[in-house]
Design an enzyme around this catalytic site. Sequence first.
Site, PDB file in Angstrom:
ATOM      1  N   SER A   1       0.839  -1.197   0.000  1.00 61.18           N
ATOM      2  CA  SER A   1       0.000   0.000   0.000  1.00 61.18           C
ATOM      3  C   SER A   1       0.876   1.249   0.000  1.00 61.18           C
ATOM      4  O   SER A   1       1.684   1.433  -0.896  1.00 61.18           O
ATOM      5  CB  SER A   1      -0.953  -0.055   1.199  1.00 61.18           C
ATOM      6  OG  SER A   1      -1.965   0.911   1.092  1.00 61.18           O
TER       7      SER A   1
ATOM      8  N   HIS B   1      -7.277  -5.984  -0.527  1.00 62.11           N
ATOM      9  CA  HIS B   1      -6.173  -5.029  -0.600  1.00 62.11           C
ATOM     10  C   HIS B   1      -4.842  -5.756  -0.468  1.00 62.11           C
ATOM     11  O   HIS B   1      -4.568  -6.379   0.556  1.00 62.11           O
ATOM     12  CB  HIS B   1      -6.331  -3.996   0.517  1.00 62.11           C
ATOM     13  CG  HIS B   1      -5.332  -2.890   0.474  1.00 62.11           C
ATOM     14  ND1 HIS B   1      -4.886  -2.311  -0.701  1.00 62.11           N
ATOM     15  CD2 HIS B   1      -4.677  -2.243   1.471  1.00 62.11           C
ATOM     16  CE1 HIS B   1      -4.014  -1.355  -0.418  1.00 62.11           C
ATOM     17  NE2 HIS B   1      -3.871  -1.304   0.892  1.00 62.11           N
TER      18      HIS B   1
ATOM     19  N   ASP C   1      -8.879  -4.365  -6.004  1.00 62.48           N
ATOM     20  CA  ASP C   1      -8.347  -3.764  -4.778  1.00 62.48           C
ATOM     21  C   ASP C   1      -9.137  -2.501  -4.457  1.00 62.48           C
ATOM     22  O   ASP C   1      -9.282  -1.620  -5.303  1.00 62.48           O
ATOM     23  CB  ASP C   1      -6.868  -3.417  -4.969  1.00 62.48           C
ATOM     24  CG  ASP C   1      -6.169  -3.043  -3.677  1.00 62.48           C
ATOM     25  OD1 ASP C   1      -6.714  -2.216  -2.916  1.00 62.48           O
ATOM     26  OD2 ASP C   1      -5.077  -3.564  -3.432  1.00 62.48           O
TER      27      ASP C   1
END
Length: 538
Positions: free
Chosen positions: A250, A507, A479
């Site tokens: 991320s 995610h 995602d």
Amino acid sequence: MLLPPRPAHFPSRTPWSAGLATVLALALATAAPVAAGKARAAEPPYEARLAPYYGQHLDWHPCGKPAPHATAPQPTAARATAAAREGGFVCATVRVPLDYADPSGAEVPLAVARKPATGPGGRLGSLLLNPGGPGGSAVDFLTGYAGAHYPEAVRARYDLVGVDPRGVGHSAPVRCLDGPAMDRWAATDLTPDDAAETAALRRSFHGFADACRSRTGKLLGHVSTAEAARDLDIVRAVLGERRLDYVGASYGTYLGAMYADLFPRRVGRMVLDGAMDPSIGSRRLSLEEAAGFETAFRAFLRDCARREDCPLPATEAAANHTLAAFLAALDRTPLRTDDGKRRLTEAQATTGIIAALYTEAAWPALRQALGEASGSGKDGTTLLSMSDAYYERGANGHYSPLMAANAAVNCLDAPPAFTGPAAVRAALPDFEKASPVFGRALAWTALNCADWPHPATGTPHRVTAPGAPPIVVVGTTRDPATPYRWARSLAAQLTSGHLLTYDGDGHTAFNRGSTCVDTTLTTYLLTGAPPTPRTTCH
């Protein structure tokens, strides 16, 4: 902006959050170091005035115990401390300059934790991990999860290392509101209906920023990702490594990409999982993230329609209408909860729903929470606990510094998405088109940097990292937080980028259950061989 907290850090306080914490951790991703002199002889030169930082010696000690000179920050979360003591982790402090333009001035202590390679097989070096955020603690991620649950072959050959970036976790964390003030902030209406509610939201954002300024001081202006990336190079050197081996998830992909662009020839094996796109501005980022959560919500609805306990209508249009009506009712009248002092507001319900969209394994909990809140009992307890976990609120009412660091880093990294309410209102049609359910709230949330006490020091730009070895960028097709298009864009920008596609939900992709993804990335980390072009895993 990325939605603030990475759910991999959810504290385990209730049965649902305990399970979700483990699942979301899956969604993210002491041997003596090599002699520092050997590493420095092989690496490109650095500024002479930074030599004291690059040449510092680390005093390693068992995590959870006092440092030899009582200078190293320790993991304070009970779960991380207990795991560190039991798991053979060692901790140290790395000093970095507060301001790289004046390295002889004040310093920032960075907390570092390490889990030595377990063998068998020869040690490959140090593998630095970052779980995202911005604001997620890499130290807690390592000691509370990755040190025991990362792929066994990776743990065997690498020392796993967690470094909390400046202003994050245990590295001189940014401080803003206290617990009661954070409770009020988290409950603030994010979909203002009139001028009075708009003014209240603006006061909330301004109050948050002012508290950060007064409680954090000079550090608040020096927590950018560019500075954190320069810190990583110092950490690499003092660990005795010639190159930086790194896995970022991320926001951790943005940090890794920034490092690669600054120090391309010092990059080793780098995995960027759930990639951000450094080339887009804050407004577009927020808009595309809204679309990402809408995609994830539609996937949840398709699954929900097949379940007996689904509290929403079977068709997408009807489900959207039902959920919008539910949130509108909360806007008028918050729901009761088991917390004697707090009720569930529209903002907290929205946060709780978004939290569960990070992984399909949380969908049963979301069905339960929505059923309890919309059924005959009208109980908002579970949704409130999901919101609390997302914001890292402890059972004692105290919040971790995650939200504070998130805002501080995001507001420095790029100019604000909006400078005032009029700009938000003008953009609402685009946001509502991108996400009928979440668009309005995400548009107004993007106003949070408008009153930040420090102007942005970064700007959106393409990241190319010329001269770097193969860098693997991982994108998940559905995602919610980092849309797949961002991974495609970043892989194309990097001169040595290799895209690995995971056709799935949730995610990030590494260590989440896909044998194909895990085998491909583990092979890369152990051998340096990247995936072949157009590799797609399921």
